[in-house]
Write a protein that holds these residues in place. Sequence first.
Motif, mmCIF file in Angstrom:
data_model
loop_
_atom_site.group_PDB
_atom_site.id
_atom_site.type_symbol
_atom_site.label_atom_id
_atom_site.label_comp_id
_atom_site.label_asym_id
_atom_site.label_seq_id
_atom_site.Cartn_x
_atom_site.Cartn_y
_atom_site.Cartn_z
ATOM 1 N N GLU A 1 0.842 -1.194 0.000
ATOM 2 C CA GLU A 1 0.000 0.000 0.000
ATOM 3 C C GLU A 1 0.884 1.254 0.000
ATOM 4 N N VAL A 2 0.505 2.212 -0.818
ATOM 5 C CA VAL A 2 1.277 3.446 -0.942
ATOM 6 C C VAL A 2 1.014 4.361 0.245
ATOM 7 N N HIS A 3 2.097 4.894 0.806
ATOM 8 C CA HIS A 3 2.002 5.872 1.885
ATOM 9 C C HIS A 3 3.039 6.954 1.663
ATOM 10 N N LEU A 4 2.647 8.185 1.971
ATOM 11 C CA LEU A 4 3.569 9.308 2.051
ATOM 12 C C LEU A 4 3.398 9.890 3.449
ATOM 13 N N VAL A 5 4.455 9.824 4.242
ATOM 14 C CA VAL A 5 4.372 10.274 5.631
ATOM 15 C C VAL A 5 5.296 11.460 5.814
ATOM 16 N N TYR A 27 5.942 1.711 -2.887
ATOM 17 C CA TYR A 27 6.235 1.770 -4.321
ATOM 18 C C TYR A 27 7.709 2.136 -4.495
ATOM 19 N N ILE A 28 8.179 2.068 -5.720
ATOM 20 C CA ILE A 28 9.568 2.405 -6.016
ATOM 21 C C ILE A 28 9.691 3.932 -6.119
ATOM 22 N N TYR A 94 1.805 22.266 4.347
ATOM 23 C CA TYR A 94 2.579 21.870 3.168
ATOM 24 C C TYR A 94 2.361 20.382 2.925
ATOM 25 N N TYR A 95 2.005 20.053 1.683
ATOM 26 C CA TYR A 95 1.729 18.673 1.312
ATOM 27 C C TYR A 95 2.723 18.192 0.257
ATOM 28 N N CYS A 96 3.134 16.936 0.388
ATOM 29 C CA CYS A 96 3.784 16.261 -0.733
ATOM 30 C C CYS A 96 2.752 15.334 -1.363
ATOM 31 N N ALA A 97 2.950 15.027 -2.630
ATOM 32 C CA ALA A 97 2.014 14.160 -3.340
ATOM 33 C C ALA A 97 2.756 13.439 -4.458
ATOM 34 N N ARG A 98 2.287 12.247 -4.781
ATOM 35 C CA ARG A 98 2.886 11.461 -5.853
ATOM 36 C C ARG A 98 2.197 11.787 -7.173
#
Lengths: 121, 107
Positions: A1-5, A27-28, A94-98
Amino acid sequence: EVHLVQSGAEVKKPGATAKISCKVSGYIFTDYYIYWVRQAPGQGLEWMGLLDPADGETKYAPKFQGRVAITADTSTDTAFMELSSLRSDDTAIYYCARRIVSTIMDYLDYWGQGSLVTVSS
Amino acid sequence: DIQMTQSPSSLSASVGDRLTITCRASQSISTFLNWYQQKPGKAPKLLIYGASILKSGVPSRFSGSGSGTDFTLTISGLQPEDFATYYCQQTYSTPITFGQGTPLEIK
């Protein structure tokens, strides 16, 4: 499962520098661009820039050019966004996103939880 | 820069209603148009990409259409969990830009 923390909230004084991290998993890391987007209190979404973790290539919004630096550490699958010369109007989440991109589409499918930066003397 | 203008600027509706939010680009963006939903205190969530492609897992009551400069997001049969703010985004050219957002409130 994809996560951005993302890293936690920061309080900075005017003129200081904030550095936020975004650790990805599921993910890679080098296969997808990372975007940074911010949102001031009660306001809309504002694009700051993007990063290709594969080669470190970046592109920044003109508004932030010269004050922002987006980098990647591929050994830890982490992206960083550094904003310098902070002002009170940089107070925001501030957000990061794929990013998913092809010849006919380009969108953000997973987002970090957001990091609040408060700029106050 | 490509300006994205959403209308209405805010919306009040009831559960079960059908509603449409419009997004207009200041120049043609083909179908490089995405829609996001954001609830208070949460990150935006992708609903629709490529103007009309529903993200997997998003309820089919959401739909998008348009190309060029004019786009719409339609919600057919509003549910309580749909009350949120909706943003369009163009990814045709940098700087990437978002609409100002349309808050959807319960009537």
